[in-house]
Design an enzyme around this catalytic site. Structure first.
Site, mmCIF file in Angstrom:
data_model
loop_
_atom_site.group_PDB
_atom_site.id
_atom_site.type_symbol
_atom_site.label_atom_id
_atom_site.label_comp_id
_atom_site.label_asym_id
_atom_site.label_seq_id
_atom_site.Cartn_x
_atom_site.Cartn_y
_atom_site.Cartn_z
ATOM 1 N N ASN A 8 0.990 -1.190 -0.006
ATOM 2 C CA ASN A 8 0.097 -0.116 -0.076
ATOM 3 C C ASN A 8 0.802 1.130 -0.106
ATOM 4 O O ASN A 8 1.623 1.607 1.111
ATOM 5 C CB ASN A 8 -0.954 -0.073 1.388
ATOM 6 C CG ASN A 8 -1.894 1.150 1.507
ATOM 7 O OD1 ASN A 8 -1.723 1.945 0.478
ATOM 8 N ND2 ASN A 8 -2.395 1.314 2.687
ATOM 9 N N LYS A 10 0.096 4.413 -0.311
ATOM 10 C CA LYS A 10 -0.621 5.540 0.219
ATOM 11 C C LYS A 10 -0.283 6.646 -0.722
ATOM 12 O O LYS A 10 -0.334 6.476 -1.850
ATOM 13 C CB LYS A 10 -0.033 5.689 1.528
ATOM 14 C CG LYS A 10 -0.171 4.398 2.576
ATOM 15 C CD LYS A 10 0.133 4.501 4.092
ATOM 16 C CE LYS A 10 0.204 3.354 4.724
ATOM 17 N NZ LYS A 10 -0.091 3.567 6.181
ATOM 18 N N HIS A 95 -9.371 1.128 4.643
ATOM 19 C CA HIS A 95 -8.318 1.310 5.504
ATOM 20 C C HIS A 95 -8.382 2.027 6.581
ATOM 21 O O HIS A 95 -9.300 2.816 6.683
ATOM 22 C CB HIS A 95 -7.036 1.774 4.505
ATOM 23 C CG HIS A 95 -5.553 1.888 5.104
ATOM 24 N ND1 HIS A 95 -5.304 2.743 5.930
ATOM 25 C CD2 HIS A 95 -4.743 0.964 4.811
ATOM 26 C CE1 HIS A 95 -4.086 2.545 6.371
ATOM 27 N NE2 HIS A 95 -3.716 1.216 6.042
ATOM 28 N N GLU A 97 -6.825 4.530 7.753
ATOM 29 C CA GLU A 97 -6.618 5.696 7.808
ATOM 30 C C GLU A 97 -7.879 6.513 6.894
ATOM 31 O O GLU A 97 -8.207 7.795 7.185
ATOM 32 C CB GLU A 97 -5.363 5.947 6.886
ATOM 33 C CG GLU A 97 -3.918 5.807 7.630
ATOM 34 C CD GLU A 97 -2.925 5.403 6.791
ATOM 35 O OE1 GLU A 97 -2.897 5.550 5.662
ATOM 36 O OE2 GLU A 97 -2.077 4.983 7.447
ATOM 37 N N GLU A 162 -5.714 -5.354 10.301
ATOM 38 C CA GLU A 162 -4.410 -4.267 10.493
ATOM 39 C C GLU A 162 -4.824 -3.570 11.842
ATOM 40 O O GLU A 162 -5.656 -2.586 11.998
ATOM 41 C CB GLU A 162 -4.457 -3.208 9.393
ATOM 42 C CG GLU A 162 -3.997 -3.909 8.090
ATOM 43 C CD GLU A 162 -3.441 -3.055 7.258
ATOM 44 O OE1 GLU A 162 -2.510 -3.239 6.716
ATOM 45 O OE2 GLU A 162 -4.006 -1.672 6.909
ATOM 46 N N GLY A 168 2.418 1.885 10.877
ATOM 47 C CA GLY A 168 3.339 2.999 10.798
ATOM 48 C C GLY A 168 4.141 3.315 11.810
ATOM 49 O O GLY A 168 4.580 4.362 12.006
ATOM 50 N N SER A 207 3.186 -2.637 10.309
ATOM 51 C CA SER A 207 4.601 -2.519 10.534
ATOM 52 C C SER A 207 5.276 -3.895 10.145
ATOM 53 O O SER A 207 6.316 -4.484 10.845
ATOM 54 C CB SER A 207 5.041 -2.284 12.137
ATOM 55 O OG SER A 207 4.704 -0.723 12.483
HETATM 56 C C1 PEP Z 1 -0.503 0.183 6.168
HETATM 57 O O1 PEP Z 1 -0.825 1.110 5.965
HETATM 58 O O2 PEP Z 1 -1.578 -0.733 5.212
HETATM 59 C C2 PEP Z 1 0.302 -0.551 6.674
HETATM 60 C C3 PEP Z 1 0.209 -1.665 7.003
HETATM 61 O O3 PEP Z 1 1.321 0.341 6.996
HETATM 62 P P1 PEP Z 1 2.794 0.099 7.734
HETATM 63 O O4 PEP Z 1 3.345 -1.294 7.093
HETATM 64 O O5 PEP Z 1 3.701 1.479 7.445
HETATM 65 O O6 PEP Z 1 2.435 -0.308 8.761
#
Ligand code: PEP
Length: 245
Positions: A8, A10, A95, A97, A162, A168, A207
């Site tokens: 992703n 973003k 997601h 976000e 997630e 992040g 992460s």
């Molecule tokens: C995400 O935003 O879907 C995600 C998993 O981000 P990160 O791997 O940076 O934690």
């Protein structure tokens, strides 16, 4: 079912040249034992589609309109049919976000999943609890509620667990916590979609890095990873793919 490693991107990389460079670096990767999917921003989809054509790396978008119309008076929206025309096969929906910053509800995510499927796209629906919800012992209940509200009847697609607090941040749940949540999601899917639960991959996201990917991807009921930050560095993304056994 083959393991899926999804990136992703973003709202990154900031310029089109960066997105093209990332796609070129992925294009050079050797044959893989896992499936790869990259989800660039809308503005880079056409260029990345052209660069990845013939590589076997699938292309996803990060959102689509909730309306089932292929076109219409919806300023600023992009329909699932428009994405399909660009060579997109998957679309990330719900997601955290978007749930937090665009106030997307489970009902909206569900409508988008219906629209995506109607246009022939594979929806990748994200669920996950906040840190406060986990601390309160409500993580599994929250995720079960999101699954119930976000997945339409007859759902065919991918789910990504997630935890919001792991995205992040460099923090990850313990292997036991990830395994427990994935087992709960698998049980939930088996109840609701008995005929096809085994064909619904459940990715872990939050992460995931080259250093922890092997442990996460080896867990039962983990069908792959949704990767944010590490998907922006081709060698890290490919190292995560290589960590899948
Ligand atoms: C995400 O935003 O879907 C995600 C998993 O981000 P990160 O791997 O940076 O934690």
């Amino acid at each position: 079912m083959r393991t899926l490693i999804a990136g992703n991107w973003k709202m990154n990389p900031p310029g089109l040249a960066g997105a093209e460079a990332l796609a070129r670096a992925l294009r050079l990767s050797a044959a893989r034992a896992v499936d790869l999917l990259v989800c660039p921003p809308f503005t880079a989809l056409a260029s990345v589609a052209a660069l990845l054509r013939g590589t076997g790396i699938a292309l996803g978008a990060q959102d689509c309109a909730a309306t089932g119309e292929a076109g219409g008076a919806h300023t600023g929206e992009i329909s699932a049919a428009m994405l399909r025309d660009l060579g997109v096969s998957h679309v990330i929906l719900g997601h955290s976000e978007r749930r937090a910053h665009q106030a997307e509800s489970d009902a909206t995510v569900r409508a988008k999943a219906v629209a995506a499927a109607a246009a022939g796209l594979i929806p990748l629906v994200c669920v996950g609890e906040t840190e406060a919800e986990r601390r309160a012992g409500r993580a599994q209940a929250v995720v079960a509620g999101q699954l119930a509200g976000s997945l339409p009847d007859g759902f065919s697609g991918i789910i990504a667990y997630e935890p919001v607090w792991a995205i992040g941040t460099g923090l990850t749940p313990s292997a036991g916590e990830i395994a427990a949540m994935h087992a709960a999601i698998a049980a939930d899917l088996a109840t609701r979609f008995p005929a096809r639960a085994a064909a619904l991959p459940v990715l872990y996201g939050g992460s995931v890095k080259p250093g922890n990917a092997a442990e996460v991807l080896a867990l039962a009921h983990v069908g792959g990873a949704l990767v944010g930050g590490a998907s922006l560095v081709a060698e890290d993304f490919l190292a995560i793919a290589a960590a899948a056994r």
